[in-house]
Write an enzyme that holds these catalytic residues in place. Structure first.
Site: not given
Length: 435
Positions: A271, A286, A358, A361, A400
């Site tokens: 990403r 991130r 987070e 999801s 994560r």
């Protein structure tokens, strides 16, 4: 993608749902595009009918010896054919204009999704491990360190080397820390395949634009993607394994008896993080490249809501087994993803940040993606087909999870205890690092 027929029949419901997502009403503009398309299609059909009738009249005129009338009719047919040729091109343009407009309209929230403008409107659904937070906090004399402090102190997490190789937002993991990340991913795959009934898939990491469109990364999120030239076109690096896993059923008609289909994959994800300048610049939270275990379900229309609850529980089971505290949030209308009808975010506790972040999801998309992929199923003894329903979730983000293990299992001497569930993947090791 939404159904224009449904929009024509429910314009107020569309506008109300879009307003809940902080968007302006769109029904009037969409219906106007469809009206223009339908009117043009009507004129085109009338022209085709007149061409067919005139062709018959030419034969009748010639048989009657009326050459003048036959020539006049032939001239009319030529004009009609010219109109039809131009009209077919115009029809394609109008269809594209309508589809382009529909492609940027988000999915509609389910009725039980809480209203809210942003993440402040999210609602806690359930939690796990608050007593673990208290007990671990009581056992630490010093302030818990963040994951990058622990990893760099071990000499096993290197951001400077990664920056020299690739730039910012990359990480090099070494030795026991690299093995721990691999162990976490293997543990997740085994849990989902052996206990939760998912089929493991090793999908392509490069996908066509059509696949990205099918799972609604295109056109809205193009700037978040990485592309590489491929002949006269291009291929995109997957931002999540949701893309290839969901597209396994694109342009297919399944039997209802085949459903549900459940797929999982451990893949790198890529990403650009185009909209995250200045956010989470320290550490691994991130990154441009990270590993993630993805869960995808393909169901019939009646089963998707129950499947959403099941999928979320499968993702939660990862954290429960690792004894990582978390809370599960229902995202409000203003914080939901583009393609979702309802989303649960699972947020893991990070002692170093003293915050939940987070880690997964899980979303139910209804038939929104299926319409973009033309993925259908057939009900036994029923005419026609229906669109499948699709769901996706992280089961979970491996990097994560590594961060959460480091911060929750850190010891005073700088070492990190290995969770019981991971020790068989770590050759029996009970801790890594430390003095």
């Amino acid at each position: 993608m939404l159904d224009i027929k449904w929009i024509r029949e429910n314009p107020a419901a569309l506008d109300q749902a879009l307003q809940a997502r902080s968007m302006a009403p769109q029904s009037e503009a969409l219906i106007a595009l469809d009206e223009e398309r339908r009117a043009h299609l009507g004129r085109l059909q009338e022209a085709q009918e007149r061409r067919n009738a005139a062709s018959k009249e030419i034969g009748n005129a010639m048989r009657a010896g009326d050459a003048a009338k036959a020539e006049a009719l032939k001239a009319e047919v030529v004009d009609i054919k010219t109109f039809i040729q131009g009209g077919e091109a115009e029809e394609r343009r109008l269809i594209k204009a309508l589809n382009d407009a529909l492609a940027v309209i988000p999915n509609l929230p389910l009725p039980d999704v809480p209203f809210g403008r942003d993440e402040s409107g999210n609602v806690e659904h359930r939690s796990f491990g608050r007593e673990l937070i208290d007990s671990r906090r009581a056992g630490m004399r010093n302030k818990p360190r963040e994951h990058f402090e622990l990893g760099e102190a071990m000499g096993l997490m290197d951001f400077e080397v990664a920056a020299r190789i690739s730039g910012s937002r990359f990480t090099v993991l070494k030795g026991e820390l690299a093995r721990l990340e691999r162990a976490i991913g293997q543990f997740m795959l085994d849990l989902h395949t052996e206990e939760h009934g998912y089929t493991e898939v090793q999908p392509p990491l490069l996908v066509r634009d059509e696949a990205l469109f099918g799972t609604n990364q295109l056109p809205k999120f193009e700037e978040d993607l990485f592309f590489t030239p491929h002949g006269e076109s291009r291929l995109g690096l997957i931002p999540t394994a949701e893309v290839p896993l969901t597209n396994l059923v694109r342009e297919q008609i399944l039997a209802q008896e085949q459903l549900p289909l459940r797929f999982t994959a451990l893949t790198p994800c890529f990403r650009s993080e185009a909209g995250s300048a200045g956010r989470d610049t320290r550490g691994m939270l991130r990154q441009h490249q990270f590993n993630k275990v993805e869960l995808v379900s393909i169901t019939d229309a009646e089963s998707s809501i129950a499947e959403h609850e099941r999928m979320t529980e499968c993702a939660e089971a990862v954290l429960k087994t690792l004894e990582l505290p978390f809370r599960t949030m229902v995202l409000c209308t203003g914080d939901m993803g583009f393609g979702a009808r309802k989303t649960y975010d699972i947020e893991v506790w990070l002692p170093g940040q003293n915050a939940y972040r987070e880690i997964s999801s899980c979303s139910v998309c209804g038939d929104f993606q299926a319409r973009r992929m033309d993925a259908r199923y057939r009900v036994k003894d029923e005419k026609g087909t229906r669109y499948v329903h699709t769901l996706n979730g992280s089961g979970t983000a491996v990097g994560r999870a590594l961060i959460a293990v480091l911060e929750n299992y850190q010891n005073e001497d700088g070492s990190v205890s290995v969770p019981d569930a991971l020790r068989r993947y770590m050759g029996g090791r009970e801790r890594i690092g430390g003095r």
